[in-house]
Design a protein around this motif. Structure first.
Motif, PDB file in Angstrom:
ATOM      1  N   MET A   1       0.779  -1.208   0.016  1.00 23.85           N
ATOM      2  CA  MET A   1       0.061  -0.002   0.020  1.00 23.85           C
ATOM      3  C   MET A   1       0.816   1.207   0.082  1.00 23.85           C
ATOM      4  SD  MET A   1      -3.298   0.740   2.619  1.00 23.85           S
ATOM      5  CE  MET A   1      -3.525  -0.954   2.725  1.00 23.85           C
ATOM      6  N   THR A   2       0.876   1.885  -0.944  1.00 24.00           N
ATOM      7  CA  THR A   2       1.607   3.195  -1.238  1.00 24.00           C
ATOM      8  C   THR A   2       1.392   4.351  -0.222  1.00 24.00           C
ATOM      9  OG1 THR A   2       1.514   2.744  -3.505  1.00 24.00           O
ATOM     10  CG2 THR A   2       2.474   4.966  -2.794  1.00 24.00           C
ATOM     11  N   GLY A   3       2.305   4.747   0.494  1.00 20.45           N
ATOM     12  CA  GLY A   3       2.336   6.056   1.383  1.00 20.45           C
ATOM     13  C   GLY A   3       1.877   5.414   2.847  1.00 20.45           C
ATOM     14  N   VAL A   4       1.652   3.978   3.181  1.00 19.52           N
ATOM     15  CA  VAL A   4       1.179   3.504   4.391  1.00 19.52           C
ATOM     16  C   VAL A   4       2.452   2.941   4.823  1.00 19.52           C
ATOM     17  CG1 VAL A   4      -0.157   2.191   5.760  1.00 19.52           C
ATOM     18  CG2 VAL A   4      -1.201   2.955   3.796  1.00 19.52           C
ATOM     19  N   GLN A   5       2.645   3.273   6.281  1.00 15.59           N
ATOM     20  CA  GLN A   5       3.757   2.984   6.978  1.00 15.59           C
ATOM     21  C   GLN A   5       3.666   2.570   8.336  1.00 15.59           C
ATOM     22  OE1 GLN A   5       6.684   6.176   6.681  1.00 15.59           O
ATOM     23  NE2 GLN A   5       6.399   6.052   4.254  1.00 15.59           N
ATOM     24  N   THR A   6       4.381   1.671   8.948  1.00 18.64           N
ATOM     25  CA  THR A   6       4.490   1.230  10.568  1.00 18.64           C
ATOM     26  C   THR A   6       5.691   1.688  10.864  1.00 18.64           C
ATOM     27  OG1 THR A   6       4.768  -0.940  10.129  1.00 18.64           O
ATOM     28  CG2 THR A   6       2.566  -0.481  10.386  1.00 18.64           C
ATOM     29  N   CYS A   7       5.820   1.972  12.283  1.00 14.44           N
ATOM     30  CA  CYS A   7       6.775   2.092  12.985  1.00 14.44           C
ATOM     31  C   CYS A   7       8.037   1.067  12.651  1.00 14.44           C
ATOM     32  CB  CYS A   7       7.045   2.683  14.437  1.00 14.44           C
ATOM     33  SG  CYS A   7       6.284   4.370  14.619  1.00 14.44           S
ATOM     34  N   ALA A   8       9.146   1.219  12.102  1.00 16.50           N
ATOM     35  CA  ALA A   8      10.069   0.111  11.908  1.00 16.50           C
ATOM     36  C   ALA A   8      10.889  -0.038  13.138  1.00 16.50           C
ATOM     37  CB  ALA A   8      10.964   0.482  10.840  1.00 16.50           C
ATOM     38  N   LEU A   9      11.185   0.871  13.812  1.00 21.78           N
ATOM     39  CA  LEU A   9      12.099   0.808  15.143  1.00 21.78           C
ATOM     40  C   LEU A   9      11.025   0.911  16.471  1.00 21.78           C
ATOM     41  CD1 LEU A   9      15.333   2.507  13.921  1.00 21.78           C
ATOM     42  CD2 LEU A   9      15.050   0.066  14.078  1.00 21.78           C
ATOM     43  N   PRO A  10      10.826  -0.069  17.084  1.00 23.99           N
ATOM     44  CA  PRO A  10      10.385   0.234  18.119  1.00 23.99           C
ATOM     45  C   PRO A  10      11.130   1.203  19.286  1.00 23.99           C
ATOM     46  CG  PRO A  10      11.118  -1.871  18.231  1.00 23.99           C
ATOM     47  CD  PRO A  10      11.538  -1.592  16.868  1.00 23.99           C
ATOM     48  N   ILE A  11      10.406   2.221  19.821  1.00 25.20           N
ATOM     49  CA  ILE A  11      11.073   3.227  20.611  1.00 25.20           C
ATOM     50  C   ILE A  11      10.562   2.854  21.945  1.00 25.20           C
ATOM     51  CG2 ILE A  11      11.540   5.616  21.252  1.00 25.20           C
ATOM     52  CD1 ILE A  11      11.445   6.122  18.304  1.00 25.20           C
ATOM     53  N   TYR A  12      11.102   2.311  22.958  1.00 25.49           N
ATOM     54  CA  TYR A  12      10.528   2.088  24.251  1.00 25.49           C
ATOM     55  C   TYR A  12      10.720   3.314  25.284  1.00 25.49           C
ATOM     56  CZ  TYR A  12      10.926  -2.575  22.007  1.00 25.49           C
ATOM     57  OH  TYR A  12      10.957  -3.589  21.109  1.00 25.49           O
ATOM     58  N   PRO A  13       9.660   3.241  25.810  1.00 31.31           N
ATOM     59  CA  PRO A  13       9.641   4.069  27.074  1.00 31.31           C
ATOM     60  C   PRO A  13      10.484   3.689  28.106  1.00 31.31           C
ATOM     61  CG  PRO A  13       7.445   3.119  26.932  1.00 31.31           C
ATOM     62  CD  PRO A  13       8.207   2.659  25.761  1.00 31.31           C
ATOM     63  N   ARG A  14      10.798   4.635  29.135  1.00 33.34           N
ATOM     64  CA  ARG A  14      11.500   4.355  30.219  1.00 33.34           C
ATOM     65  C   ARG A  14      10.855   3.335  30.986  1.00 33.34           C
ATOM     66  NH1 ARG A  14      12.187  10.390  31.840  1.00 33.34           N
ATOM     67  NH2 ARG A  14      10.336   9.743  32.647  1.00 33.34           N
ATOM     68  N   PRO A  15      11.220   2.455  31.858  1.00 36.46           N
ATOM     69  CA  PRO A  15      10.451   1.523  32.609  1.00 36.46           C
ATOM     70  C   PRO A  15       9.532   2.310  33.591  1.00 36.46           C
ATOM     71  CG  PRO A  15      12.901   0.988  32.579  1.00 36.46           C
ATOM     72  CD  PRO A  15      12.671   2.201  31.991  1.00 36.46           C
ATOM     73  N   GLU A  16       9.861   3.440  34.135  1.00 34.78           N
ATOM     74  CA  GLU A  16       8.840   3.826  35.105  1.00 34.78           C
ATOM     75  C   GLU A  16       7.647   4.476  34.270  1.00 34.78           C
ATOM     76  OE1 GLU A  16      12.259   6.886  34.496  1.00 34.78           O
ATOM     77  OE2 GLU A  16      11.959   4.617  34.912  1.00 34.78           O
ATOM     78  N   THR A  17       7.626   4.766  32.867  1.00 33.93           N
ATOM     79  CA  THR A  17       6.639   5.254  31.987  1.00 33.93           C
ATOM     80  C   THR A  17       5.888   4.074  31.664  1.00 33.93           C
ATOM     81  OG1 THR A  17       7.952   7.038  31.505  1.00 33.93           O
ATOM     82  CG2 THR A  17       6.052   6.438  30.001  1.00 33.93           C
ATOM     83  N   LYS A  18       6.487   2.778  31.469  1.00 29.61           N
ATOM     84  CA  LYS A  18       5.740   1.869  30.953  1.00 29.61           C
ATOM     85  C   LYS A  18       4.684   1.217  32.271  1.00 29.61           C
ATOM     86  CE  LYS A  18       7.692  -1.681  28.467  1.00 29.61           C
ATOM     87  NZ  LYS A  18       8.375  -2.692  27.588  1.00 29.61           N
ATOM     88  N   ARG A  19       5.499   1.441  33.500  1.00 28.32           N
ATOM     89  CA  ARG A  19       4.773   1.065  34.498  1.00 28.32           C
ATOM     90  C   ARG A  19       3.335   1.985  34.611  1.00 28.32           C
ATOM     91  NH1 ARG A  19       1.837  -2.322  37.120  1.00 28.32           N
ATOM     92  NH2 ARG A  19       1.488  -1.812  39.110  1.00 28.32           N
TER      93      ARG A  19
END
Length: 171
Positions: A1-19
């Motif tokens: 599908m042209t122009g449609v993308q997903t994030c290729a590199l996951p950017i993880y939040p800090r552990p406290e933010t994940k909590r």
């Protein structure tokens, strides 16, 4: 599908933010909307993607409109399926992702850059005309200064060249 993308590199939040995200999901699962709201307001960053403001999030401080409107769907069990459906079916969606609770969907809609609050609301009424029938649709984003809290979805969907939503509805 042209122009449609997903994030290729996951950017993880800090552990406290994940909590915090985990606690928000727990509050949602327990139906504790007060706790969920407090966790978001006290721990997450927020943005105002619809407008640029001088100092405070209020109508009188709007510097300019950005050409973006926010969609919000809350308290739904099939959030991931809804995310994929609205992204794939509505080409004016710039980006679409799961909410902090994972029981909702957030999306950015490309609209023309407007000159007034009333014109923004006209476009939002047009958007609401489409999505009012969807489970969990929250029409409060007709208020262009509402905060959009950060979220974390490794499968964020976005397109680089969305169509522009142009269907205004006046009161």
């Amino acid at each position: 599908m042209t122009g449609v993308q997903t994030c290729a590199l996951p950017i993880y939040p800090r552990p406290e933010t994940k909590r915090i995200f985990e606690q928000i999901a727990e509050a949602e699962a327990n139906g504790d909307n007060k706790r969920k709201s407090e966790l978001k307001q006290n721990n997450l960053y927020y943005f105002t993607p619809c407008v640029n403001v001088f100092s405070q999030r209020r109508y009188s401080d709007i510097n300019f409109f950005t050409g973006i409107a926010v969609l919000d769907f809350d308290h739904i069990d099939n959030a991931n399926e809804l995310k994929q459906f609205i992204f794939n079916d509505y080409k004016f969606i710039i980006a679409c992702w799961l909410s902090p609770s994972k029981k909702g969907v957030k999306a950015l809609v490309k609209i023309p850059i407007v000159e007034s609050i009333e014109e923004f609301k006209d476009y939002y009424r047009g958007i609401s005309n489409i999505f009012d029938g969807f489970d969990g649709f929250d029409g409060t984003n007709k208020n262009c200064v509402l905060p959009l809290f950060q979220s974390y979805d490794t499968d964020l969907m976005y397109r680089s060249n969305p169509e522009t939503f142009t269907d205004k509805k006046t009161e």
